[in-house]
Design a protein around this motif. Structure first.
Motif, PDB file in Angstrom:
ATOM      1  N   ARG A 217       0.787  -1.251  -0.097  1.00 31.21           N
ATOM      2  CA  ARG A 217      -0.022   0.013   0.021  1.00 31.21           C
ATOM      3  C   ARG A 217       0.805   1.222  -0.106  1.00 31.21           C
ATOM      4  NH1 ARG A 217      -3.367  -2.277   5.142  1.00 31.21           N
ATOM      5  NH2 ARG A 217      -4.601  -3.996   4.023  1.00 31.21           N
ATOM      6  N   VAL A 218       0.830   2.092  -1.374  1.00 27.73           N
ATOM      7  CA  VAL A 218       1.509   3.374  -1.089  1.00 27.73           C
ATOM      8  C   VAL A 218       0.446   4.286  -1.006  1.00 27.73           C
ATOM      9  CG1 VAL A 218       3.147   4.583  -2.595  1.00 27.73           C
ATOM     10  CG2 VAL A 218       3.408   2.169  -2.366  1.00 27.73           C
ATOM     11  N   TRP A 219       0.762   5.379  -0.282  1.00 25.55           N
ATOM     12  CA  TRP A 219       0.083   6.331  -0.132  1.00 25.55           C
ATOM     13  C   TRP A 219       0.513   7.755  -0.905  1.00 25.55           C
ATOM     14  CZ3 TRP A 219      -0.123   9.718   5.063  1.00 25.55           C
ATOM     15  CH2 TRP A 219      -1.199  10.729   4.975  1.00 25.55           C
ATOM     16  N   TYR A 220       0.017   8.120  -1.759  1.00 25.91           N
ATOM     17  CA  TYR A 220       0.475   9.564  -2.601  1.00 25.91           C
ATOM     18  C   TYR A 220      -0.323  10.720  -2.446  1.00 25.91           C
ATOM     19  CZ  TYR A 220       1.571  12.809  -6.065  1.00 25.91           C
ATOM     20  OH  TYR A 220       1.888  13.755  -7.173  1.00 25.91           O
ATOM     21  N   ALA A 221       0.356  11.503  -1.259  1.00 22.49           N
ATOM     22  CA  ALA A 221      -0.517  12.658  -0.958  1.00 22.49           C
ATOM     23  C   ALA A 221      -0.002  14.000  -1.383  1.00 22.49           C
ATOM     24  CB  ALA A 221      -0.587  12.584   0.609  1.00 22.49           C
ATOM     25  N   PRO A 222      -0.258  14.476  -2.485  1.00 20.28           N
ATOM     26  CA  PRO A 222       0.447  15.755  -2.988  1.00 20.28           C
ATOM     27  C   PRO A 222      -0.287  16.812  -2.156  1.00 20.28           C
ATOM     28  CG  PRO A 222      -1.149  14.943  -4.627  1.00 20.28           C
ATOM     29  CD  PRO A 222      -0.848  13.925  -3.468  1.00 20.28           C
ATOM     30  N   ARG A 258      -4.414  11.026  -2.258  1.00 17.73           N
ATOM     31  CA  ARG A 258      -5.208  11.877  -1.511  1.00 17.73           C
ATOM     32  C   ARG A 258      -4.720  13.269  -1.872  1.00 17.73           C
ATOM     33  NH1 ARG A 258      -8.274  12.069   3.662  1.00 17.73           N
ATOM     34  NH2 ARG A 258      -7.792  14.035   4.519  1.00 17.73           N
ATOM     35  N   PRO A 259      -5.472  13.617  -2.837  1.00 13.05           N
ATOM     36  CA  PRO A 259      -5.011  14.947  -3.237  1.00 13.05           C
ATOM     37  C   PRO A 259      -5.385  16.096  -1.990  1.00 13.05           C
ATOM     38  CG  PRO A 259      -6.945  14.645  -4.625  1.00 13.05           C
ATOM     39  CD  PRO A 259      -6.598  13.294  -3.636  1.00 13.05           C
ATOM     40  N   HIS A 260      -4.652  17.298  -2.117  1.00 11.85           N
ATOM     41  CA  HIS A 260      -4.996  18.174  -1.245  1.00 11.85           C
ATOM     42  C   HIS A 260      -6.473  19.054  -1.583  1.00 11.85           C
ATOM     43  CE1 HIS A 260      -4.967  22.130   1.074  1.00 11.85           C
ATOM     44  NE2 HIS A 260      -4.041  21.614   1.715  1.00 11.85           N
ATOM     45  N   PRO A 261      -7.489  19.388  -0.660  1.00 10.65           N
ATOM     46  CA  PRO A 261      -8.660  19.688  -0.938  1.00 10.65           C
ATOM     47  C   PRO A 261      -8.677  20.922  -1.790  1.00 10.65           C
ATOM     48  CG  PRO A 261      -8.191  19.854   1.399  1.00 10.65           C
ATOM     49  CD  PRO A 261      -7.205  18.944   1.126  1.00 10.65           C
ATOM     50  N   ARG A 262      -7.754  21.780  -1.499  1.00 13.24           N
ATOM     51  CA  ARG A 262      -7.363  23.100  -2.416  1.00 13.24           C
ATOM     52  C   ARG A 262      -6.729  22.848  -3.914  1.00 13.24           C
ATOM     53  NH1 ARG A 262      -8.424  27.526   0.556  1.00 13.24           N
ATOM     54  NH2 ARG A 262      -7.253  28.826  -0.631  1.00 13.24           N
ATOM     55  N   GLY A 285     -10.040  -0.270 -12.093  1.00 11.06           N
ATOM     56  CA  GLY A 285     -11.255  -0.861 -11.414  1.00 11.06           C
ATOM     57  C   GLY A 285     -11.141   0.062 -10.011  1.00 11.06           C
ATOM     58  N   ASP A 286     -11.606  -1.018  -9.095  1.00 11.34           N
ATOM     59  CA  ASP A 286     -11.716  -0.409  -7.648  1.00 11.34           C
ATOM     60  C   ASP A 286     -10.254  -0.986  -6.750  1.00 11.34           C
ATOM     61  OD1 ASP A 286     -12.227  -3.016  -7.522  1.00 11.34           O
ATOM     62  OD2 ASP A 286     -14.008  -3.108  -6.446  1.00 11.34           O
ATOM     63  N   ARG A 287      -9.248  -1.311  -7.428  1.00 15.08           N
ATOM     64  CA  ARG A 287      -8.166  -1.820  -6.898  1.00 15.08           C
ATOM     65  C   ARG A 287      -7.438  -0.761  -6.314  1.00 15.08           C
ATOM     66  NH1 ARG A 287      -4.430  -5.407  -6.363  1.00 15.08           N
ATOM     67  NH2 ARG A 287      -2.274  -5.116  -6.041  1.00 15.08           N
ATOM     68  N   HIS A 288      -7.519   0.655  -6.664  1.00 15.84           N
ATOM     69  CA  HIS A 288      -6.947   1.739  -5.774  1.00 15.84           C
ATOM     70  C   HIS A 288      -7.847   2.575  -5.126  1.00 15.84           C
ATOM     71  CE1 HIS A 288      -3.342   0.156  -7.822  1.00 15.84           C
ATOM     72  NE2 HIS A 288      -4.070   0.366  -9.075  1.00 15.84           N
ATOM     73  N   LEU A 289      -7.418   3.780  -4.528  1.00 12.11           N
ATOM     74  CA  LEU A 289      -8.426   4.699  -3.904  1.00 12.11           C
ATOM     75  C   LEU A 289      -8.255   5.952  -4.111  1.00 12.11           C
ATOM     76  CD1 LEU A 289     -10.938   4.954  -1.575  1.00 12.11           C
ATOM     77  CD2 LEU A 289      -9.030   4.979  -0.093  1.00 12.11           C
ATOM     78  N   VAL A 290      -9.142   6.668  -4.542  1.00 10.09           N
ATOM     79  CA  VAL A 290      -9.171   8.373  -4.188  1.00 10.09           C
ATOM     80  C   VAL A 290      -9.745   8.648  -3.203  1.00 10.09           C
ATOM     81  CG1 VAL A 290      -9.914  10.256  -5.636  1.00 10.09           C
ATOM     82  CG2 VAL A 290      -9.139   8.483  -6.666  1.00 10.09           C
ATOM     83  N   ASP A 291      -8.928   9.284  -2.303  1.00 10.27           N
ATOM     84  CA  ASP A 291      -9.158   9.501  -0.949  1.00 10.27           C
ATOM     85  C   ASP A 291      -9.515  10.844  -0.429  1.00 10.27           C
ATOM     86  OD1 ASP A 291      -9.401   9.416   2.051  1.00 10.27           O
ATOM     87  OD2 ASP A 291      -7.311   9.492   2.358  1.00 10.27           O
ATOM     88  N   SER A 292     -10.955  11.122   0.035  1.00  7.43           N
ATOM     89  CA  SER A 292     -11.111  12.272   0.487  1.00  7.43           C
ATOM     90  C   SER A 292     -11.765  12.492   1.822  1.00  7.43           C
ATOM     91  CB  SER A 292     -12.181  13.081  -0.631  1.00  7.43           C
ATOM     92  OG  SER A 292     -13.425  12.070  -0.745  1.00  7.43           O
ATOM     93  N   GLY A 293     -11.475  11.164   2.411  1.00  5.88           N
ATOM     94  CA  GLY A 293     -12.374  11.160   3.558  1.00  5.88           C
ATOM     95  C   GLY A 293     -11.529  11.812   5.025  1.00  5.88           C
ATOM     96  N   PRO A 294     -11.650  11.123   6.050  1.00  2.62           N
ATOM     97  CA  PRO A 294     -10.880  11.647   7.240  1.00  2.62           C
ATOM     98  C   PRO A 294      -9.263  11.393   7.008  1.00  2.62           C
ATOM     99  CG  PRO A 294     -12.760  10.061   7.943  1.00  2.62           C
ATOM    100  CD  PRO A 294     -12.562  10.027   6.410  1.00  2.62           C
ATOM    101  N   CYS A 305       4.982   6.065   1.946  1.00  3.43           N
ATOM    102  CA  CYS A 305       4.457   7.500   1.667  1.00  3.43           C
ATOM    103  C   CYS A 305       5.154   8.321   0.701  1.00  3.43           C
ATOM    104  CB  CYS A 305       3.990   8.107   3.101  1.00  3.43           C
ATOM    105  SG  CYS A 305       3.250  10.066   2.697  1.00  3.43           S
ATOM    106  N   VAL A 306       4.457   8.808  -0.417  1.00  5.67           N
ATOM    107  CA  VAL A 306       5.016   9.846  -1.329  1.00  5.67           C
ATOM    108  C   VAL A 306       4.384  11.191  -1.162  1.00  5.67           C
ATOM    109  CG1 VAL A 306       5.749  10.248  -3.582  1.00  5.67           C
ATOM    110  CG2 VAL A 306       5.620   8.037  -2.725  1.00  5.67           C
ATOM    111  N   THR A 307       5.154  12.096  -0.682  1.00  5.37           N
ATOM    112  CA  THR A 307       4.304  13.399  -0.564  1.00  5.37           C
ATOM    113  C   THR A 307       5.225  14.727  -0.834  1.00  5.37           C
ATOM    114  OG1 THR A 307       2.837  14.643   1.064  1.00  5.37           O
ATOM    115  CG2 THR A 307       5.093  13.498   1.952  1.00  5.37           C
ATOM    116  N   ASP A 308       4.808  15.822  -0.546  1.00  4.10           N
ATOM    117  CA  ASP A 308       5.492  17.121  -0.834  1.00  4.10           C
ATOM    118  C   ASP A 308       6.017  17.786   0.243  1.00  4.10           C
ATOM    119  OD1 ASP A 308       4.725  16.404  -3.560  1.00  4.10           O
ATOM    120  OD2 ASP A 308       3.065  17.796  -3.574  1.00  4.10           O
ATOM    121  N   LEU A 309       6.645  19.048   0.164  1.00  8.03           N
ATOM    122  CA  LEU A 309       7.029  19.705   1.091  1.00  8.03           C
ATOM    123  C   LEU A 309       5.650  20.173   2.187  1.00  8.03           C
ATOM    124  CD1 LEU A 309       9.705  19.517  -0.574  1.00  8.03           C
ATOM    125  CD2 LEU A 309       9.975  21.967   0.331  1.00  8.03           C
ATOM    126  N   SER A 310       5.183  19.408   2.956  1.00 12.66           N
ATOM    127  CA  SER A 310       4.015  19.767   3.780  1.00 12.66           C
ATOM    128  C   SER A 310       4.101  18.894   5.053  1.00 12.66           C
ATOM    129  CB  SER A 310       2.762  19.194   2.898  1.00 12.66           C
ATOM    130  OG  SER A 310       2.772  17.792   3.016  1.00 12.66           O
TER     131      SER A 310
END
Length: 411
Positions: A217-222, A258-262, A285-294, A305-310
């Motif tokens: 499971r790899v979380w990409y959170a730009p 999980r993209p930033h809400p803005r 299909g539904d193998r991956h998840l676009v996450d906008s929840g908690p 995790c792969v993310t940015d300067l945040s």
């Protein structure tokens, strides 16, 4: 180059007037609601005597600041009575809807004086740096503690307002060093207390029902693109599609995106890149998840995790699991002084397609394999948060609150 259209005369004034009008409506509604709110607040229990107050006198839009600490505070309340102070019914209603903590309504200086005196408030915790904090800070009796709402090397983490608090709880040595270096006349050794990241010790809702053996499971959170060049940290345009294509090309990888809400608010190119990333993920299909929840369940759920300067980078660092931080594509993006950013090699856009190789070098293994520990990540985690395993942060946080309470009791 396409230039922005000039703003029509008076447009800014009209926007300001609309904003002022909305705020006037909120003030009027709060004024009408004030009479009955104190009674409704009692549904979460009576405000305790000699307890710990969490001062949260701001509007409901900032509720995420309190939410960062809600579970650690609810756990603290099991051993030391803890409650939230608000001065607006709309904020108070939002707190009541999300928390089990009692809420005290203190609208105006007189009500606040009565609360501090009649309830014998010993410790006050603050989760932000809003100007209204100084309404409570004027009372000399309680011990005033700044918590903040997240670890970061950004400028807001070294506000000169830290001098107003008796103590500042920091994650680890990094916070102490940061404040000591930036603030004149501030005795960081005496006035900072390292407490780790107690948020990690709690369970959070929202995780998908993926079996443990179904893939890595790899979380990409730009983060978003920012509203000015100096904070243009978002990686979606520069890295996003190529990075996600590389992840989904491995049949053993499942992506939580999980993209930033803005995202896309300031840049149509980032909005377009977000749509393109979603399209890549949808091919499976539904193998991956676009996450906008908690927020929060990802720390325990994901393997890397792969993310940015945040702030996401610092939160994830505390887990001790593999981390990749992207390098901003813009040369104008400001890079704060930071051991994390100086010592952890950042992922440039030219290497976005090699993200799995980089994660592998930082300890990400095959599904079900034992994860290797990256010594650099372990060292950085210790610097920013100290010991974080098996409830260590919660024990340090609650011991620090108890020490502050004892300090107040000696006056």
């Amino acid at each position: 180059m396409k230039l922005p259209l000039p703003e029509l005369p008076g447009a800014a004034r009209l926007r300001r007037a609309a904003g002022l009008g909305a705020e006037a409506v909120r003030r009027a509604r709060n004024s009408v609601a004030a009479g009955g709110f104190a009674e409704r607040a009692e549904q979460n229990g009576l405000v305790p005597n000699g307890g710990v107050a969490v001062y949260f006198c701001t509007d409901p839009d900032n509720l995420f600041q309190l939410e960062q600490w809600r579970r650690p505070l609810e756990h603290l309340a099991r051993t030391r009575p803890t409650f939230v102070v608000v001065d607006r019914p709309d904020t108070g209603e939002a707190v009541l809807a999300r928390s089990t903590l009692p809420v005290a309504f203190a609208q105006g200086s007189g009500a606040l004086e009565r609360l501090v005196d009649e309830r014998d408030v010993r410790v006050v915790l603050y989760v932000n740096q809003v100007e209204r904090n100084f309404r409570m800070l004027r009372f000399a009796g309680p011990v005033h503690v700044q918590l903040g709402h997240g670890e970061s090397d950004k400028a807001y983490s070294v506000s000169n307002q830290h001098k107003a608090y008796d103590l500042t709880f920091v994650g680890g040595p990094a916070g102490r060093d940061r404040l000591g270096a930036a603030l004149r006349g501030f005795d960081a050794d005496a006035r900072t207390v390292p407490v780790g990241r107690p948020q990690l010790d709690h369970a959070y809702p929202g995780a998908p029902d993926w079996s443990r053996g179904s893939g890595v499971r790899v979380w990409y959170a730009p983060t978003w693109e920012g509203d000015r060049p100096s904070v243009a940290y978002g990686s979606l345009v520069s890295h996003g599609v190529e990075l996600v294509e590389a992840l989904v090309a491995d049949p053993d990888v499942r992506v939580v995106y999980r993209p930033h809400p803005r995202t896309g608010l300031s840049s149509p190119r980032h909005a377009e890149a977000d749509r393109a990333v979603r399209a890549v993920l949808a091919r499976d299909g539904d193998r991956h998840l676009v996450d906008s929840g908690p927020y929060g369940w990802q720390w325990d759920f994901a393997d890397a995790c792969v993310t940015d300067l945040s702030s996401v980078a610092y939160d994830w660092l505390a887990t001790g699991k593999p981390l990749v931080v992207t390098e901003p594509a813009s040369s104008e993006a400001y890079r704060p002084a930071s051991r994390l950013l100086d010592e952890l090699p950042l992922l440039p856009a030219s290497a976005a397609g090699s993200v799995l190789d980089v994660l592998g070098s930082r300890g990400l293994g095959e599904p079900g394999s034992e994860r290797a520990v990256d010594p650099l990540l372990a060292d950085l985690s210790a610097y920013y948060f100290g010991e974080t395993a098996e409830g260590a942060s919660t024990r340090r946080f609650e011991a620090a609150v108890e020490a502050a309470w004892s300090l107040a009791s000696t006056r």
